[in-house]
Scaffold this motif. Sequence first.
Motif, PDB file in Angstrom:
ATOM      1  N   UNK A   1       0.826  -1.205   0.000  1.00 48.22           N
ATOM      2  CA  UNK A   1       0.000   0.000   0.000  1.00 48.22           C
ATOM      3  C   UNK A   1       0.860   1.255   0.000  1.00 48.22           C
ATOM      4  N   UNK A   2       0.212   2.380  -0.192  1.00 50.63           N
ATOM      5  CA  UNK A   2       0.920   3.647  -0.331  1.00 50.63           C
ATOM      6  C   UNK A   2       1.273   4.240   1.031  1.00 50.63           C
ATOM      7  N   UNK A   3       2.043   5.334   0.988  1.00 52.90           N
ATOM      8  CA  UNK A   3       2.623   5.899   2.199  1.00 52.90           C
ATOM      9  C   UNK A   3       1.938   7.199   2.601  1.00 52.90           C
ATOM     10  N   UNK A   4       1.753   7.353   3.916  1.00 56.03           N
ATOM     11  CA  UNK A   4       1.280   8.598   4.502  1.00 56.03           C
ATOM     12  C   UNK A   4       2.364   9.108   5.440  1.00 56.03           C
ATOM     13  N   UNK A   5       2.757  10.361   5.281  1.00 57.95           N
ATOM     14  CA  UNK A   5       3.660  10.989   6.249  1.00 57.95           C
ATOM     15  C   UNK A   5       2.823  11.804   7.227  1.00 57.95           C
ATOM     16  N   UNK A   6       3.030  11.556   8.512  1.00 55.10           N
ATOM     17  CA  UNK A   6       2.341  12.317   9.554  1.00 55.10           C
ATOM     18  C   UNK A   6       3.370  13.232  10.199  1.00 55.10           C
ATOM     19  N   UNK A   7       3.145  14.542  10.061  1.00 56.14           N
ATOM     20  CA  UNK A   7       4.127  15.541  10.473  1.00 56.14           C
ATOM     21  C   UNK A   7       3.515  16.412  11.568  1.00 56.14           C
TER      22      UNK A   7
ATOM     23  N   UNK B   1       1.560  15.339  19.380  1.00 53.48           N
ATOM     24  CA  UNK B   1       1.733  13.915  19.082  1.00 53.48           C
ATOM     25  C   UNK B   1       0.483  13.077  19.357  1.00 53.48           C
ATOM     26  N   UNK B   2      -0.277  13.289  20.434  1.00 60.58           N
ATOM     27  CA  UNK B   2      -1.475  12.459  20.622  1.00 60.58           C
ATOM     28  C   UNK B   2      -2.436  12.500  19.433  1.00 60.58           C
ATOM     29  N   UNK B   3      -2.672  13.679  18.882  1.00 58.31           N
ATOM     30  CA  UNK B   3      -3.536  13.781  17.702  1.00 58.31           C
ATOM     31  C   UNK B   3      -2.857  13.128  16.499  1.00 58.31           C
ATOM     32  N   UNK B   4      -1.544  13.335  16.372  1.00 54.74           N
ATOM     33  CA  UNK B   4      -0.797  12.725  15.269  1.00 54.74           C
ATOM     34  C   UNK B   4      -0.816  11.209  15.356  1.00 54.74           C
TER      35      UNK B   4
ATOM     36  N   UNK C   1       1.277   2.485   4.713  1.00 52.29           N
ATOM     37  CA  UNK C   1       2.559   2.583   5.412  1.00 52.29           C
ATOM     38  C   UNK C   1       2.705   4.017   5.912  1.00 52.29           C
ATOM     39  N   UNK C   2       3.216   4.185   7.114  1.00 52.61           N
ATOM     40  CA  UNK C   2       3.245   5.502   7.750  1.00 52.61           C
ATOM     41  C   UNK C   2       4.659   5.888   8.158  1.00 52.61           C
ATOM     42  N   UNK C   3       5.038   7.116   7.812  1.00 49.72           N
ATOM     43  CA  UNK C   3       6.276   7.727   8.317  1.00 49.72           C
ATOM     44  C   UNK C   3       5.887   8.795   9.328  1.00 49.72           C
ATOM     45  N   UNK C   4       6.463   8.731  10.512  1.00 48.01           N
ATOM     46  CA  UNK C   4       6.199   9.716  11.554  1.00 48.01           C
ATOM     47  C   UNK C   4       7.347  10.714  11.599  1.00 48.01           C
ATOM     48  N   UNK C   5       7.032  11.996  11.451  1.00 50.22           N
ATOM     49  CA  UNK C   5       8.030  13.065  11.515  1.00 50.22           C
ATOM     50  C   UNK C   5       7.509  14.085  12.514  1.00 50.22           C
TER      51      UNK C   5
END
Length: 253
Positions: free
Chosen positions: A122-128, A135-138, A151-155
Amino acid sequence: MNDIYIRKLLKQVKNGNVSVDDAYEQLKEMPFKDMGFASIDNHRALRTGFPEVVFCQGKTPGQIGCIMSELVKNGGNIMGTRADREDFDEVIKIIPKARYFETARIIAVMDEDGRDSELDSFKTVSVVTAGTADIPVAEEAAVTAEILGNRVDRIYDVGVAGIHRLFAKLDIIKKADVVIVVAGMEGALASVVGGLVDAPVIAVPTSIGYGSNLGGLAALLSMLNSCANGVGVVNIDNGFGAAYLASVINRKR
């Protein structure tokens, strides 16, 4: 009642584990089951691609447990958002494989036939996030996106007060198919990111900030007035809504 559930039911009938009469009784519950205090939407996955999600806030732990125990029968990955530890303690009595993501306040039940086993395709979501306080909302957004098959990248903590931190992570953010930007205070980070990437940007204003932040209203208005193109905005603290929208976008791309 989704196609996964129907396939399982037909297989059980074929193997003699469920009688035709019992299968008929279960199918009669389509498209919803009335539990008195709740009506379970069994057709949500057929209509939208994702099962119904339980909003736990305001419900008793017992109600949440009953609702999730019904939803899990239909297959797919089941979620309860805005859940506390007491809610989870009740759910795990009924569904032992349930998991609790404390920071995100999400109860999740991963189905063996669900998308959790196929994340790599599946595709990627970046959460910034702008700050650590966001961070709790993120995490609500990140965990939701993962459960829905991304797939998720956390920044985290790359706000405009130290914008060099954002630039150091920009190569990761630019690779994402959708970017979720979570920010309180004045919410400026969404506009900055929107001007740097070619992916859709979903802005999430948070209620973090001093008095004139007005519980997230200042960030919301700032994001709505963004001069960057391609920035959409969800409600204050609505990490779930942002991740759901990101998942819909990724399914269509």
